[in-house]
Scaffold this motif. Structure first.
Motif, PDB file in Angstrom:
ATOM      1  N   PHE A   1       0.838  -1.193   0.000  1.00 48.00           N
ATOM      2  CA  PHE A   1       0.000   0.000   0.000  1.00 48.00           C
ATOM      3  C   PHE A   1       0.877   1.248   0.000  1.00 48.00           C
ATOM      4  CE2 PHE A   1      -3.369  -2.757   0.713  1.00 48.00           C
ATOM      5  CZ  PHE A   1      -4.566  -2.102   0.935  1.00 48.00           C
ATOM      6  N   PRO A   2       0.380   2.355  -0.558  1.00 47.95           N
ATOM      7  CA  PRO A   2       1.124   3.605  -0.410  1.00 47.95           C
ATOM      8  C   PRO A   2       1.121   4.019   1.065  1.00 47.95           C
ATOM      9  CG  PRO A   2      -1.012   3.996  -1.438  1.00 47.95           C
ATOM     10  CD  PRO A   2      -0.857   2.509  -1.305  1.00 47.95           C
ATOM     11  N   LYS A   3       2.089   4.787   1.466  1.00 48.14           N
ATOM     12  CA  LYS A   3       2.145   5.288   2.835  1.00 48.14           C
ATOM     13  C   LYS A   3       0.868   6.083   3.104  1.00 48.14           C
ATOM     14  CE  LYS A   3       4.525   6.186   6.628  1.00 48.14           C
ATOM     15  NZ  LYS A   3       4.683   5.222   7.659  1.00 48.14           N
ATOM     16  N   MET A   4       0.212   5.776   4.230  1.00 52.43           N
ATOM     17  CA  MET A   4      -1.078   6.396   4.543  1.00 52.43           C
ATOM     18  C   MET A   4      -0.914   7.468   5.623  1.00 52.43           C
ATOM     19  SD  MET A   4      -3.069   4.830   2.463  1.00 52.43           S
ATOM     20  CE  MET A   4      -4.762   4.923   2.989  1.00 52.43           C
ATOM     21  N   PRO A   5      -1.811   8.471   5.637  1.00 55.02           N
ATOM     22  CA  PRO A   5      -1.723   9.525   6.651  1.00 55.02           C
ATOM     23  C   PRO A   5      -1.806   8.945   8.059  1.00 55.02           C
ATOM     24  CG  PRO A   5      -3.325  10.096   4.945  1.00 55.02           C
ATOM     25  CD  PRO A   5      -2.913   8.677   4.705  1.00 55.02           C
ATOM     26  N   GLY A   6      -0.897   9.408   8.917  1.00 54.37           N
ATOM     27  CA  GLY A   6      -0.914   8.983  10.317  1.00 54.37           C
ATOM     28  C   GLY A   6      -0.318   7.614  10.574  1.00 54.37           C
ATOM     29  N   GLU A   7       0.136   6.951   9.533  1.00 51.99           N
ATOM     30  CA  GLU A   7       0.668   5.597   9.670  1.00 51.99           C
ATOM     31  C   GLU A   7       2.054   5.627  10.307  1.00 51.99           C
ATOM     32  OE1 GLU A   7       1.867   1.753   6.891  1.00 51.99           O
ATOM     33  OE2 GLU A   7       1.218   3.609   5.946  1.00 51.99           O
ATOM     34  N   PRO A   8       2.313   4.709  11.258  1.00 51.73           N
ATOM     35  CA  PRO A   8       3.659   4.641  11.831  1.00 51.73           C
ATOM     36  C   PRO A   8       4.652   4.053  10.824  1.00 51.73           C
ATOM     37  CG  PRO A   8       2.303   2.879  12.709  1.00 51.73           C
ATOM     38  CD  PRO A   8       1.409   3.752  11.854  1.00 51.73           C
ATOM     39  N   SER A   9       5.900   4.054  11.205  1.00 47.50           N
ATOM     40  CA  SER A   9       6.955   3.529  10.345  1.00 47.50           C
ATOM     41  C   SER A   9       6.688   2.073   9.980  1.00 47.50           C
ATOM     42  CB  SER A   9       8.297   3.630  11.078  1.00 47.50           C
ATOM     43  OG  SER A   9       9.302   2.993  10.332  1.00 47.50           O
ATOM     44  N   ARG A  10       7.060   1.707   8.760  1.00 42.14           N
ATOM     45  CA  ARG A  10       6.952   0.318   8.322  1.00 42.14           C
ATOM     46  C   ARG A  10       8.290  -0.412   8.415  1.00 42.14           C
ATOM     47  NH1 ARG A  10       3.409   0.616   2.792  1.00 42.14           N
ATOM     48  NH2 ARG A  10       1.661   1.758   3.637  1.00 42.14           N
ATOM     49  N   VAL A  11       9.233   0.164   9.091  1.00 45.39           N
ATOM     50  CA  VAL A  11      10.553  -0.444   9.214  1.00 45.39           C
ATOM     51  C   VAL A  11      10.535  -1.446  10.365  1.00 45.39           C
ATOM     52  CG1 VAL A  11      12.996  -0.006   9.658  1.00 45.39           C
ATOM     53  CG2 VAL A  11      11.658   1.608   8.297  1.00 45.39           C
ATOM     54  N   GLN A  12      11.023  -2.635  10.090  1.00 44.00           N
ATOM     55  CA  GLN A  12      11.112  -3.674  11.117  1.00 44.00           C
ATOM     56  C   GLN A  12      11.928  -3.125  12.293  1.00 44.00           C
ATOM     57  OE1 GLN A  12      12.463  -7.300   9.423  1.00 44.00           O
ATOM     58  NE2 GLN A  12      12.683  -8.327  11.401  1.00 44.00           N
ATOM     59  N   PRO A  13      11.440  -3.268  13.533  1.00 49.26           N
ATOM     60  CA  PRO A  13      12.123  -2.650  14.682  1.00 49.26           C
ATOM     61  C   PRO A  13      13.612  -3.000  14.788  1.00 49.26           C
ATOM     62  CG  PRO A  13       9.985  -3.454  15.341  1.00 49.26           C
ATOM     63  CD  PRO A  13      10.215  -3.926  13.929  1.00 49.26           C
ATOM     64  N   SER A  14      13.994  -4.228  14.502  1.00 47.33           N
ATOM     65  CA  SER A  14      15.405  -4.595  14.619  1.00 47.33           C
ATOM     66  C   SER A  14      16.267  -3.990  13.512  1.00 47.33           C
ATOM     67  CB  SER A  14      15.545  -6.129  14.603  1.00 47.33           C
ATOM     68  OG  SER A  14      15.077  -6.647  13.377  1.00 47.33           O
ATOM     69  N   ARG A  15      15.633  -3.430  12.488  1.00 46.65           N
ATOM     70  CA  ARG A  15      16.381  -2.809  11.384  1.00 46.65           C
ATOM     71  C   ARG A  15      16.268  -1.289  11.381  1.00 46.65           C
ATOM     72  NH1 ARG A  15      16.455  -6.756   6.361  1.00 46.65           N
ATOM     73  NH2 ARG A  15      16.422  -8.684   7.509  1.00 46.65           N
ATOM     74  N   ALA A  16      15.468  -0.752  12.290  1.00 46.88           N
ATOM     75  CA  ALA A  16      15.274   0.700  12.336  1.00 46.88           C
ATOM     76  C   ALA A  16      16.557   1.380  12.795  1.00 46.88           C
ATOM     77  CB  ALA A  16      14.138   1.051  13.292  1.00 46.88           C
ATOM     78  N   LYS A  17      16.834   2.530  12.213  1.00 45.93           N
ATOM     79  CA  LYS A  17      17.992   3.305  12.622  1.00 45.93           C
ATOM     80  C   LYS A  17      17.742   3.865  14.020  1.00 45.93           C
ATOM     81  CE  LYS A  17      19.319   4.536   7.962  1.00 45.93           C
ATOM     82  NZ  LYS A  17      19.436   5.577   6.959  1.00 45.93           N
ATOM     83  N   LYS A  18      18.714   3.699  14.872  1.00 40.90           N
ATOM     84  CA  LYS A  18      18.587   4.196  16.245  1.00 40.90           C
ATOM     85  C   LYS A  18      18.925   5.677  16.280  1.00 40.90           C
ATOM     86  CE  LYS A  18      17.961  -0.064  17.543  1.00 40.90           C
ATOM     87  NZ  LYS A  18      16.743  -0.614  17.083  1.00 40.90           N
ATOM     88  N   ALA A  19      18.147   6.418  17.044  1.00 43.60           N
ATOM     89  CA  ALA A  19      18.363   7.872  17.147  1.00 43.60           C
ATOM     90  C   ALA A  19      19.611   8.181  17.961  1.00 43.60           C
ATOM     91  CB  ALA A  19      17.157   8.538  17.786  1.00 43.60           C
TER      92      ALA A  19
END
Length: 167
Positions: A149-167
């Motif tokens: 699906f295209p990115k939808m308004p208000g949708e959280p990140s679709r990045v798998q948590p173990s692959r997300a870039k850490k802040a």
């Protein structure tokens, strides 16, 4: 309905009064409520790595263009499984591997179709939409859409948590 594989689909006939996003939000609200009431058994966590042994309530099945195994359709599995409607009373003892192309015709002869008349008394999703509004007011918003699906308004990140870039 036993899907013929590992899952179950819960069918709940509703009045045809809402567009898909309202239905999706009603399903999310119901899933969150199940998760609140049974946090050790039920989850809405989209990512498998976050689920553990809990049952995932797949809110994305209530989405535009989603398909599922049709009732009484054979699955491409070695034991010739068939997606089979069952009653709530059968749920605790149901073994999906016993519903096959050989066994389901006899089942229909002896027990009939559990879905006969299923659409005779559709329900309202108004209580679930009220829960959705309650959850929004409490800071719980949209959940991830399927990856196609295209990115939808208000949708959280679709990045798998173990692959997300850490802040």
């Amino acid at each position: 309905m036993a899907t013929g594989n590992r899952g179950l689909h819960v069918f709940a006939p509703i009045h045809p009064e809402h567009e898909f996003l309202d239905v999706r939000h009603a399903v999310i609200a119901a899933a969150r409520e199940l998760e609140r009431r049974m946090p050790d058994r039920v989850t809405t966590a989209w990512w498998k790595e976050e689920r553990g042994e809990r049952v995932f309530v797949d809110f994305n099945q209530a989405n535009r263009d989603r398909t599922m195994a049709g009732a009484y359709s054979p699955r491409a599995l070695a034991h010739a499984a068939v997606s089979t409607p069952i009653t709530w009373d059968e749920l605790d003892d149901a073994d999906p591997t016993t519903f096959t192309v050989r066994s389901v015709p006899d089942r229909l002869q002896t027990t009939g179709d559990p879905w006969e008349g299923m659409h005779d008394d559709p329900a309202s999703i108004a209580p679930l939409l009220a829960w959705w509004e309650r959850d929004l007011a409490n800071g719980e918003g949209e959940l991830p859409f399927p990856p196609d699906f295209p990115k939808m308004p208000g949708e959280p990140s679709r990045v798998q948590p173990s692959r997300a870039k850490k802040a």
